[in-house]
Scaffold this active site. Structure first.
Site, PDB file in Angstrom:
ATOM      1  N   THR A  12       0.824  -1.218   0.000  1.00  0.00           N
ATOM      2  CA  THR A  12       0.000   0.000   0.000  1.00  0.00           C
ATOM      3  C   THR A  12       0.861   1.273   0.000  1.00  0.00           C
ATOM      4  O   THR A  12       0.673   2.167  -0.825  1.00  0.00           O
ATOM      5  CB  THR A  12      -0.921  -0.005   1.235  1.00  0.00           C
ATOM      6  OG1 THR A  12      -1.619  -1.246   1.270  1.00  0.00           O
ATOM      7  CG2 THR A  12      -1.914   1.142   1.202  1.00  0.00           C
ATOM      8  N   ARG A  36       5.460 -12.374  -2.291  1.00  0.00           N
ATOM      9  CA  ARG A  36       4.517 -13.276  -2.962  1.00  0.00           C
ATOM     10  C   ARG A  36       4.184 -12.765  -4.375  1.00  0.00           C
ATOM     11  O   ARG A  36       4.167 -11.541  -4.601  1.00  0.00           O
ATOM     12  CB  ARG A  36       3.209 -13.352  -2.177  1.00  0.00           C
ATOM     13  CG  ARG A  36       3.410 -13.568  -0.711  1.00  0.00           C
ATOM     14  CD  ARG A  36       3.106 -14.994  -0.276  1.00  0.00           C
ATOM     15  NE  ARG A  36       3.394 -15.153   1.137  1.00  0.00           N
ATOM     16  CZ  ARG A  36       4.362 -15.917   1.632  1.00  0.00           C
ATOM     17  NH1 ARG A  36       5.150 -16.610   0.844  1.00  0.00           N
ATOM     18  NH2 ARG A  36       4.567 -15.999   2.928  1.00  0.00           N
ATOM     19  N   SER A 138       2.923   7.908  11.372  1.00  0.00           N
ATOM     20  CA  SER A 138       1.721   7.319  10.766  1.00  0.00           C
ATOM     21  C   SER A 138       0.844   8.383  10.101  1.00  0.00           C
ATOM     22  O   SER A 138       1.056   9.591  10.274  1.00  0.00           O
ATOM     23  CB  SER A 138       0.900   6.624  11.853  1.00  0.00           C
ATOM     24  OG  SER A 138       0.282   7.614  12.646  1.00  0.00           O
ATOM     25  N   CYS A 139      -0.162   7.915   9.412  1.00  0.00           N
ATOM     26  CA  CYS A 139      -1.067   8.830   8.694  1.00  0.00           C
ATOM     27  C   CYS A 139      -1.775   9.789   9.663  1.00  0.00           C
ATOM     28  O   CYS A 139      -1.867  10.992   9.406  1.00  0.00           O
ATOM     29  CB  CYS A 139      -2.078   8.037   7.893  1.00  0.00           C
ATOM     30  SG  CYS A 139      -2.880   6.725   8.817  1.00  0.00           S
ATOM     31  N   ASP A 170      -8.297  -0.486   5.253  1.00  0.00           N
ATOM     32  CA  ASP A 170      -8.017   0.129   3.957  1.00  0.00           C
ATOM     33  C   ASP A 170      -8.999  -0.457   2.934  1.00  0.00           C
ATOM     34  O   ASP A 170      -9.483  -1.581   3.116  1.00  0.00           O
ATOM     35  CB  ASP A 170      -6.573  -0.185   3.514  1.00  0.00           C
ATOM     36  CG  ASP A 170      -5.555   0.707   4.230  1.00  0.00           C
ATOM     37  OD1 ASP A 170      -5.961   1.742   4.790  1.00  0.00           O
ATOM     38  OD2 ASP A 170      -4.357   0.368   4.224  1.00  0.00           O
ATOM     39  N   HIS A 192      -1.913   7.894  19.629  1.00  0.00           N
ATOM     40  CA  HIS A 192      -1.663   9.009  18.706  1.00  0.00           C
ATOM     41  C   HIS A 192      -1.040  10.228  19.399  1.00  0.00           C
ATOM     42  O   HIS A 192      -0.162  10.876  18.827  1.00  0.00           O
ATOM     43  CB  HIS A 192      -2.972   9.399  18.014  1.00  0.00           C
ATOM     44  CG  HIS A 192      -3.665   8.225  17.381  1.00  0.00           C
ATOM     45  ND1 HIS A 192      -4.590   7.457  18.058  1.00  0.00           N
ATOM     46  CD2 HIS A 192      -3.527   7.668  16.161  1.00  0.00           C
ATOM     47  CE1 HIS A 192      -5.013   6.474  17.272  1.00  0.00           C
ATOM     48  NE2 HIS A 192      -4.382   6.583  16.117  1.00  0.00           N
ATOM     49  N   GLY A 193      -1.533  10.532  20.624  1.00  0.00           N
ATOM     50  CA  GLY A 193      -0.990  11.710  21.334  1.00  0.00           C
ATOM     51  C   GLY A 193       0.506  11.564  21.589  1.00  0.00           C
ATOM     52  O   GLY A 193       1.305  12.427  21.170  1.00  0.00           O
ATOM     53  N   HIS A 218      -9.706   8.717   7.724  1.00  0.00           N
ATOM     54  CA  HIS A 218      -9.883   8.953   9.157  1.00  0.00           C
ATOM     55  C   HIS A 218     -10.428  10.375   9.297  1.00  0.00           C
ATOM     56  O   HIS A 218     -10.168  11.231   8.448  1.00  0.00           O
ATOM     57  CB  HIS A 218      -8.552   8.928   9.904  1.00  0.00           C
ATOM     58  CG  HIS A 218      -7.753   7.682   9.761  1.00  0.00           C
ATOM     59  ND1 HIS A 218      -8.155   6.462  10.229  1.00  0.00           N
ATOM     60  CD2 HIS A 218      -6.525   7.476   9.219  1.00  0.00           C
ATOM     61  CE1 HIS A 218      -7.220   5.555   9.998  1.00  0.00           C
ATOM     62  NE2 HIS A 218      -6.230   6.157   9.377  1.00  0.00           N
ATOM     63  N   GLN A 299      -5.633   8.000   4.493  1.00  0.00           N
ATOM     64  CA  GLN A 299      -4.626   7.233   5.238  1.00  0.00           C
ATOM     65  C   GLN A 299      -3.531   6.634   4.374  1.00  0.00           C
ATOM     66  O   GLN A 299      -2.393   6.494   4.806  1.00  0.00           O
ATOM     67  CB  GLN A 299      -5.313   6.122   6.056  1.00  0.00           C
ATOM     68  CG  GLN A 299      -5.888   4.954   5.254  1.00  0.00           C
ATOM     69  CD  GLN A 299      -7.322   5.194   4.775  1.00  0.00           C
ATOM     70  OE1 GLN A 299      -7.879   6.255   4.995  1.00  0.00           O
ATOM     71  NE2 GLN A 299      -7.911   4.206   4.113  1.00  0.00           N
TER      72      GLN A 299
END
Ligand code: NAD
Length: 335
Positions: A12, A36, A138-139, A170, A192-193, A218, A299
């Site tokens: 992704t 793979r 992260s996003c 996703d 997240h904080g 999000h 995201q």
């Protein structure tokens, strides 16, 4: 100088970073890896990326599907200046990169301690200059840093309380959920904080999170107690000048994440990616020095330009963050 970039994990994030690097004139993709022989592996070859197996044991699987493999990750690493680790969290490739003496960029699934530097281009580009290991956050953390950093710089922030309303999966992911429930994260604060504090250590921020049954974006509901006297117009003015923050407006028909993703499709970017953070202009309100706003995060996309800037900083191509951000954004069509 054209930096030679390897992608470990063409999934992704990896496939998007590969495309973003290809658009720049000061870096190039010298190869991508997978484990793979999936449709993504076939697309990597079709898109012209030199293709490598993540390890020798996977070569047979690719050959059975007529996917030509140029070698393994170890062969690719020998030629690279820097590797983008876009594998799932905790895959543990860092020791291999160290063994080969290669710089590496990790993604937000990893812990801050893995690299000791968590990166957001506006907030701490300078700290990444010349470094060997960096983690692009992260996003959600990228989204919070994008809007909070310029506010802190301009007005000062007393404290932040933010609720993360997170997509369950996703769009390609048929395993994750929930599909018919709302699931609160019961640990407070949510991760997240503290993750935002890994980029902005002096920010007083508390976050909570819930997962909801959507695959598109999000959404953050953010409340910020500002230090200085400020108006709604002042805040809008700051974000108007901030790269990678885009205003949307309900009176123009954008009332939910669904319309934002439709707008992204209409903007015509590959995969309908929205690299900016979308902030509702008519949802920005300052009342008695407290700011309320809503923002939406694509995201799979928002972290991609940060990866490009991190390459430029770590490989000493550009020391001025605004020049790097501008160069990245022009090449990627972010306005
Ligand atoms: P993904 O599953 O879509 O892709 C991972 C790729 O890594 C696959 O192509 C796989 O072939 C490869 N891989 C290499 N070694 C592997 C191993 N040992 N086990 C399994 N796969 C291996 O993952 P992704 O969503 O791109 O996530 C990669 C990183 O980016 C994670 O740290 C994640 O937290 C972070 N991230 C993801 C998103 C998102 O929305 N998907 C957003 C921001 C950050």
């Amino acid at each position: 100088m054209v930096v030679k970039v390897a992608i470990n994990g063409y999934g992704t994030i990896g496939k998007r970073v590969a495309d973003a690097v290809t658009l720049q004139d000061d870096m190039e993709i010298i190869g991508v890896t997978k484990r793979r022989p999936t449709y993504e592996a076939k697309m990597a070859v079709k898109n012209g990326f030199p293709f490598y197996a993540a390890d020798e044991e996977f070569i047979k699987g690719f050959e059975e599907e007529n996917i030509t493999v140029k070698g393994t990750l170890k062969d690719l690493l020998q030629m690279a200046d820097i590797v983008m680790d876009c594998t799932p969290k905790k895959c543990g490739y860092k020791s291999m990169y160290e063994e080969y003496g290669k710089k590496a960029i990790f993604q937000g699934g990893e812990k801050h301690d893995l690299t000791g530097l968590s990166f957001n281009a506006m907030a701490n580009y300078e700290n990444a200059i010349g470094r060997d290991y960096v983690r692009v956050v992260s996003c959600n953390t990228t989204g919070l840093c994008r809007t909070l950093f310029p506010l802190d710089e301009s007005f000062g922030i007393e404290n932040v309380t933010a609720v993360m309303i997170r997509r369950g999966a996703d769009p390609w992911d048929s395993k994750s959920g929930p599909i018919n429930a709302i699931e609160p994260v019961l640990k407070v604060p949510s991760h997240h904080g503290p993750d935002v504090q890994s980029v902005m250590p002096n920010l007083n921020i508390q976050t909570t999170a819930v997962k909801v049954p959507t695959t598109i974006m999000h959404l953050h509901s953010v409340v910020v107690r500002l230090k200085g006297e400020t108006t709604t117009e002042d805040v809008i003015d700051i974000w108007d000048k901030t790269p990678r923050v885009k205003f949307v407006c309900s009176k123009h028909g954008i009332k939910s994440t669904a319309q934002i993703m439709e707008l992204a499709k209409d903007l015509g970017k590959k995969r309908a990616d929205l690299f900016d953070i979308a902030v509702w202009r008519d949802g920005v309100h300052v009342v008695d020095n407290t700011l309320y706003y809503y923002q939406a995060i694509h995201q799979e996309a928002d972290v991609v330009p940060e990866n490009v800037d991190a390459i430029r900083a770590m490989c000493n191509i550009e020391s001025d963050k605004m020049k790097s951000i501008k160069k990245t954004d022009i090449a990627m069509g972010i306005d």
